[in-house]
Scaffold this motif. Structure first.
Motif, PDB file in Angstrom:
ATOM      1  N   LEU A   5      -5.580   8.808  -0.899  1.00 31.25           N
ATOM      2  CA  LEU A   5      -5.322   8.100  -2.149  1.00 31.25           C
ATOM      3  C   LEU A   5      -3.980   7.394  -2.032  1.00 31.25           C
ATOM      4  O   LEU A   5      -2.952   8.048  -1.837  1.00 31.25           O
ATOM      5  N   ILE A   6      -3.988   6.077  -2.155  1.00 28.75           N
ATOM      6  CA  ILE A   6      -2.772   5.298  -1.938  1.00 28.75           C
ATOM      7  C   ILE A   6      -2.338   4.662  -3.252  1.00 28.75           C
ATOM      8  O   ILE A   6      -3.105   3.962  -3.916  1.00 28.75           O
ATOM      9  N   THR A   7      -1.089   4.920  -3.618  1.00 25.40           N
ATOM     10  CA  THR A   7      -0.519   4.347  -4.830  1.00 25.40           C
ATOM     11  C   THR A   7       0.974   4.161  -4.614  1.00 25.40           C
ATOM     12  O   THR A   7       1.515   4.485  -3.551  1.00 25.40           O
ATOM     13  N   GLY A   8       1.633   3.676  -5.629  1.00 29.99           N
ATOM     14  CA  GLY A   8       3.069   3.455  -5.541  1.00 29.99           C
ATOM     15  C   GLY A   8       3.516   2.597  -6.705  1.00 29.99           C
ATOM     16  O   GLY A   8       2.715   2.223  -7.566  1.00 29.99           O
ATOM     17  N   LEU A  35     -12.079   1.663  -0.803  1.00 33.25           N
ATOM     18  CA  LEU A  35     -12.474   1.501  -2.203  1.00 33.25           C
ATOM     19  C   LEU A  35     -11.337   0.842  -2.970  1.00 33.25           C
ATOM     20  O   LEU A  35     -10.229   1.389  -3.046  1.00 33.25           O
ATOM     21  N   GLY A  36     -11.612  -0.327  -3.517  1.00 28.84           N
ATOM     22  CA  GLY A  36     -10.617  -1.012  -4.333  1.00 28.84           C
ATOM     23  C   GLY A  36     -10.746  -0.575  -5.776  1.00 28.84           C
ATOM     24  O   GLY A  36     -11.672  -0.995  -6.477  1.00 28.84           O
ATOM     25  N   ALA A  37      -9.848   0.282  -6.224  1.00 26.64           N
ATOM     26  CA  ALA A  37      -9.923   0.827  -7.581  1.00 26.64           C
ATOM     27  C   ALA A  37      -8.935   0.182  -8.524  1.00 26.64           C
ATOM     28  O   ALA A  37      -8.841   0.570  -9.683  1.00 26.64           O
ATOM     29  N   LEU A 126      -5.525   2.781  -5.265  1.00 24.14           N
ATOM     30  CA  LEU A 126      -5.387   3.118  -6.679  1.00 24.14           C
ATOM     31  C   LEU A 126      -4.496   2.111  -7.400  1.00 24.14           C
ATOM     32  O   LEU A 126      -3.750   1.356  -6.758  1.00 24.14           O
ATOM     33  N   PRO A 127      -4.536   2.101  -8.738  1.00 28.52           N
ATOM     34  CA  PRO A 127      -3.565   1.280  -9.481  1.00 28.52           C
ATOM     35  C   PRO A 127      -2.137   1.772  -9.234  1.00 28.52           C
ATOM     36  O   PRO A 127      -1.918   2.770  -8.532  1.00 28.52           O
ATOM     37  N   ALA A 128      -1.186   1.084  -9.839  1.00 28.86           N
ATOM     38  CA  ALA A 128       0.215   1.489  -9.698  1.00 28.86           C
ATOM     39  C   ALA A 128       0.411   2.914 -10.201  1.00 28.86           C
ATOM     40  O   ALA A 128      -0.326   3.393 -11.063  1.00 28.86           O
ATOM     41  N   ALA A 129       1.404   3.589  -9.653  1.00 32.38           N
ATOM     42  CA  ALA A 129       1.601   5.015  -9.914  1.00 32.38           C
ATOM     43  C   ALA A 129       1.646   5.396 -11.391  1.00 32.38           C
ATOM     44  O   ALA A 129       1.064   6.418 -11.775  1.00 32.38           O
ATOM     45  N   LEU A 135      -4.496   9.010 -14.279  1.00 35.43           N
ATOM     46  CA  LEU A 135      -5.912   8.911 -13.913  1.00 35.43           C
ATOM     47  C   LEU A 135      -6.344  10.134 -13.100  1.00 35.43           C
ATOM     48  O   LEU A 135      -7.405  10.714 -13.342  1.00 35.43           O
ATOM     49  N   LEU A 136      -5.526  10.533 -12.122  1.00 38.20           N
ATOM     50  CA  LEU A 136      -5.862  11.686 -11.297  1.00 38.20           C
ATOM     51  C   LEU A 136      -5.825  12.985 -12.092  1.00 38.20           C
ATOM     52  O   LEU A 136      -6.411  13.991 -11.674  1.00 38.20           O
TER      53      LEU A 136
END
Length: 383
Positions: A5-8, A35-37, A126-129, A135-136
């Protein structure tokens, strides 16, 4: 299947890093699903004409998911709507309500995990943090709300619903409500299991600098409070040391200082600044993004027995980046509400601690240690 899961922070280039990570994994022969979420098609411009065997790209369509949910809800509640004389909504006439996008992301995670297609790695942009972390938290929070509103032990009363309705003098919840709640609970449980899986990790992307450091500290705290595993920090758009001259000397020195600080607490992977917005296969390869991590154990919040020494049990909660003035603990029954900075989580107490009273807490070296003293009225007595 491993899940990354990639965010920031917003503007950190997390979508580019997610695409480069999936691209690098596929080049190594890993069957990868990207997956583009995030909102819109942010992956399209980054991927460009990149077409790599072993890499599958899916983009989230929150609008279509909302229309399908609305149609299904009206179908299940059709009898009630007809009885009330309510007119049906045409899904095409409505837009997604607030929260519909988050639910669509959870559904996409569930579907990807249950997919019959064979993938070795799921990379989620994922969207921005500030949006991704709540969301998580949704699966756990929604399941907790469902258990409060429709406790499983009370669902046995469904067979007596008509009798109870006459005795109480008020309508009882319809059967479809229980069925919908049970179905939703199963779906949420599947997503929660994916997030808690030992093959799932979070990777934070940030640009080294004062603003990036503050945002990263907050995001890492949120990841820790949710009990998620932080795999690494990707330091994006790192300027080359060879350019440390003239007006670039200041930004290069600032980045170097931030990177040194991050390495003291995290595994850091620098990704170079290409001098342009990365587009297409060549640029993604040039970024040399780190591939997915190996599978490790889940994050644990252990309880240590110090009854013999101090008469207490100690619950250890790793909360790197937490500060004493932004911490708060409230116990309600068998649950503990932990507030750390802008984040809050309600967690069930381990069974041994439910028979204890809270004796105090301390924050030391990024770890919250809560002391519990056995309650003589509840603790098993020994001769």
């Amino acid at each position: 299947m491993r899940t990354l899961l990639i965010t920031g922070p917003g503007g950190s280039g997390r979508t580019t890093v997610a695409a480069a990570t999936a691209f690098a994994a596929a080049r190594e022969g890993t069957r990868t699903l990207l997956l583009g979420a995030g909102p819109g098609d942010a992956l399209g411009p980054v991927l460009g004409d990149a077409d790599l065997p072993g890499l599958t790209v899916r983009r989230l369509d929150a609008d279509a998911g909302f229309r399908a949910d609305l149609a299904a809800l009206q179908e299940r509640a059709g009898g009630t709507l007809d009885l009330l004389g309510a007119s049906r909504l045409v899904p095409e006439e409505t837009g997604p309500l607030p929260g519909a996008e988050e639910l669509a992301v959870l559904r996409a995670l569930r579907d990807a995990a249950a997919s019959e297609d064979a993938y070795d790695l799921l990379v989620v942009d994922l969207p921005a943090a500030p949006r991704a972390l709540p969301l998580l938290a949704l699966p756990e929070e929604l399941r907790r709300v469902l258990r409060r509103l429709l406790p499983p032990e009370r669902q046995a009363a469904r067979a007596l619903r008509p009798v109870l309705g006459r005795l109480a003098g008020v309508p009882m919840p319809a059967e479809w409500i229980y069925e919908t709640a049970a179905r939703l609970d199963l779906q949420l449980a599947a997503v929660q299991a994916l997030l808690a899986d030992r093959g799932t990790a979070v990777r934070l992307v940030a640009e080294p600098g004062p603003a990036g450091a503050d945002a990263l500290r907050t995001a890492a705290l949120g990841v820790a409070l949710r009990g998620l595993r932080l795999d690494a920090v990707v330091a994006n758009r790192v300027l080359p040391e060879s350019e440390a001259a003239g007006w670039l000397a200041g930004p290069v020195a600032q980045q170097r200082k931030t990177l040194d600080e991050w390495r003291e607490e995290h595994t850091v992977h620098p990704v170079a600044h290409l001098g342009r917005d990365p587009r297409g296969a060549d640029d993604l390869a040039a970024l040399a993004a780190p591939v997915a991590p190996a599978v490790t154990g889940p994050v644990r919040w252990p309880v240590t027995d110090r009854i013999a020494e101090d008469g207490v049990l100690v619950w250890h909660l790793p909360l790197p980046g937490a500060r004493r003035d932004s911490l708060d603990l409230v116990r309600r029954g068998d649950e503990l509400t932990v507030t750390a900075g802008p984040f809050r989580r309600v967690v069930p107490l381990p069974s041994a601690l439910r028979r204890c009273t809270v004796d105090g807490a301390a924050l030391r070296e990024g770890e919250l240690r809560i002391r519990f003293r056995p309650d003589p009225e509840l603790w098993p007595r020994t001769r």
